[in-house]
Write an enzyme that holds these catalytic residues in place. Structure first.
Site, PDB file in Angstrom:
ATOM      1  N   PHE A   1       0.810  -1.217   0.000  1.00  0.00           N
ATOM      2  CA  PHE A   1       0.000   0.000   0.000  1.00  0.00           C
ATOM      3  C   PHE A   1       0.847   1.272   0.000  1.00  0.00           C
ATOM      4  O   PHE A   1       0.355   2.351   0.349  1.00  0.00           O
ATOM      5  CB  PHE A   1      -0.977   0.025   1.191  1.00  0.00           C
ATOM      6  CG  PHE A   1      -1.711  -1.264   1.388  1.00  0.00           C
ATOM      7  CD1 PHE A   1      -2.655  -1.686   0.462  1.00  0.00           C
ATOM      8  CD2 PHE A   1      -1.437  -2.092   2.465  1.00  0.00           C
ATOM      9  CE1 PHE A   1      -3.324  -2.889   0.618  1.00  0.00           C
ATOM     10  CE2 PHE A   1      -2.097  -3.293   2.640  1.00  0.00           C
ATOM     11  CZ  PHE A   1      -3.046  -3.694   1.710  1.00  0.00           C
TER      12      PHE A   1
ATOM     13  N   ASP B   1       7.358  -6.793 -11.611  1.00  0.00           N
ATOM     14  CA  ASP B   1       6.630  -6.485 -10.381  1.00  0.00           C
ATOM     15  C   ASP B   1       6.713  -7.665  -9.412  1.00  0.00           C
ATOM     16  O   ASP B   1       6.861  -8.814  -9.833  1.00  0.00           O
ATOM     17  CB  ASP B   1       5.166  -6.173 -10.692  1.00  0.00           C
ATOM     18  CG  ASP B   1       4.466  -5.441  -9.550  1.00  0.00           C
ATOM     19  OD1 ASP B   1       5.158  -4.788  -8.739  1.00  0.00           O
ATOM     20  OD2 ASP B   1       3.220  -5.519  -9.469  1.00  0.00           O
ATOM     21  N   GLU B   2       6.590  -7.370  -8.112  1.00  0.00           N
ATOM     22  CA  GLU B   2       6.605  -8.391  -7.053  1.00  0.00           C
ATOM     23  C   GLU B   2       7.806  -9.325  -7.198  1.00  0.00           C
ATOM     24  O   GLU B   2       7.685 -10.555  -7.152  1.00  0.00           O
ATOM     25  CB  GLU B   2       5.297  -9.198  -7.065  1.00  0.00           C
ATOM     26  CG  GLU B   2       4.036  -8.362  -6.924  1.00  0.00           C
ATOM     27  CD  GLU B   2       3.885  -7.724  -5.535  1.00  0.00           C
ATOM     28  OE1 GLU B   2       4.747  -7.960  -4.666  1.00  0.00           O
ATOM     29  OE2 GLU B   2       2.906  -6.979  -5.338  1.00  0.00           O
TER      30      GLU B   2
ATOM     31  N   GLN C   1      10.097 -10.145  -5.259  1.00  0.00           N
ATOM     32  CA  GLN C   1      10.444 -11.011  -4.122  1.00  0.00           C
ATOM     33  C   GLN C   1       9.893 -12.420  -4.270  1.00  0.00           C
ATOM     34  O   GLN C   1      10.356 -13.342  -3.617  1.00  0.00           O
ATOM     35  CB  GLN C   1       9.964 -10.385  -2.802  1.00  0.00           C
ATOM     36  CG  GLN C   1       8.475 -10.463  -2.541  1.00  0.00           C
ATOM     37  CD  GLN C   1       7.663  -9.389  -3.249  1.00  0.00           C
ATOM     38  OE1 GLN C   1       8.241  -8.490  -3.861  1.00  0.00           O
ATOM     39  NE2 GLN C   1       6.351  -9.442  -3.138  1.00  0.00           N
TER      40      GLN C   1
ATOM     41  N   CYS D   1       3.228   1.503  11.017  1.00  0.00           N
ATOM     42  CA  CYS D   1       4.471   2.172  11.375  1.00  0.00           C
ATOM     43  C   CYS D   1       5.257   1.270  12.324  1.00  0.00           C
ATOM     44  O   CYS D   1       4.762   0.242  12.783  1.00  0.00           O
ATOM     45  CB  CYS D   1       4.196   3.523  12.020  1.00  0.00           C
ATOM     46  SG  CYS D   1       3.408   3.392  13.648  1.00  0.00           S
TER      47      CYS D   1
END
Length: 209
Positions: A19, A89-90, A92, A178
Site C-alpha cells: 500500500f 513487479d513483485e 520477491q 508504522c
C-alpha cells in the site's frame, strides 16, 4: 537518474511495504517509456493473481498488461532482442535467480525497473530484495500510511494466521503499519499468552446462595 551515455543498461528498484504505491510507480515509469516509443516488456509472478491474470494492477486500480512467469529465468526465455525496457513487479516472489537475471539484462543494455517488498511479514529483510538493492544503480524507498495512527508506515502487517513466508493477499489480509504499531508475529503472541480467562460471576457460581 543521471543521463546515461552510450548503450548501457541499469537497474532501478522500487521498494516499500504494501500500500505504498510501488506498483503504481512502476506502471508510471513503464508508461512514460511507452509514450517515448521505447520497446517495453513487463513481467510479474504467476502466483500473483489478486486482480488480473495478465496485468499488473495497483491497489488504486491502475493497470498495465504483463506476461506471467513462474521463475525468473523465464524472463530471459521470453525476452525479445529489440526490447529496451524491462519491468518486473513483485520481484520477491521470483527467488534468488531474479538478481542474476536483472544483472544479465542490464549488461545487455536494458533498462530494468523492478518493484517489490523489501521486508517480510515479520519485519525481516525479504530475500532476494537486499541483494538486488546492492547491485542497483537507483533505489526508491516508498512509505505507506499506518492505518492505526496515520504515521509513515514502513511495515506490512499480516492480519491472517499463517507461518508461511508467502501468503498472497490484499487489504483483506494485510495492513500498513508504522514501527510503533507493527506486531511482528501477532498469532504467535496470542498463542504464548494462552486463552483469555474471564472472571466468573460469583453469584452464578454459587447457585445464587
Amino acid at each position: 537518474m543521471d543521463i546515461v551515455k552510450g548503450n548501457m543498461g541499469w537497474i532501478e528498484v522500487i521498494v516499500g511495504p504494501m500500500f505504498s504505491g510501488k506498483s503504481e510507480e512502476l506502471i508510471r515509469r513503464l508508461r512514460r517509456a511507452q509514450i517515448a516509443r521505447q520497446r517495453v516488456q513487463i513481467f510479474k509472478p504467476a502466483i500473483d493473481a489478486r486482480y488480473e491474470a495478465n496485468e499488473i494492477v495497483s491497489h488504486s486500480g491502475l493497470g498495465i498488461p504483463s506476461d506471467n512467469v513462474t521463475k525468473a529465468l523465464e524472463i530471459m526465455e521470453k525476452l525479445q532482442a529489440r526490447t529496451e525496457v524491462v519491468g518486473i513487479d513483485e520481484a520477491q516472489f521470483l527467488g534468488e535467480e531474479v538478481v542474476d537475471v536483472c544483472t544479465r539484462l542490464a549488461n545487455l543494455g536494458k533498462r530494468v525497473i523492478v518493484a517489490g517488498l523489501d521486508t517480510d511479514y515479520r519485519g525481516r529483510p525479504f530475500e532476494p530484495m537486499p541483494r538486488l538493492l546492492a547491485v542497483a544503480e537507483e533505489i526508491t524507498k516508498l512509505l505507506a500510511i499506518c492505518v492505526r495512527c496515520g504515521n509513515p508506515a514502513v511495515h506490512t502487517q499480516r492480519m491472517v494466521e499463517s507461518e508461511e513466508l508467502i501468503v498472497v493477499g490484499a487489504s483483506d489480509s494485510y495492513e500498513a503499519r508504522c514501527r510503533r504499531c507493527f506486531e511482528p508475529n501477532p498469532a504467535q503472541a496470542r498463542r504464548e499468552a494462552g486463552p483469555l480467562l474471564l472472571p466468573r460471576n460469583r453469584a452464578a457460581a454459587g447457585g445464587g446462595k
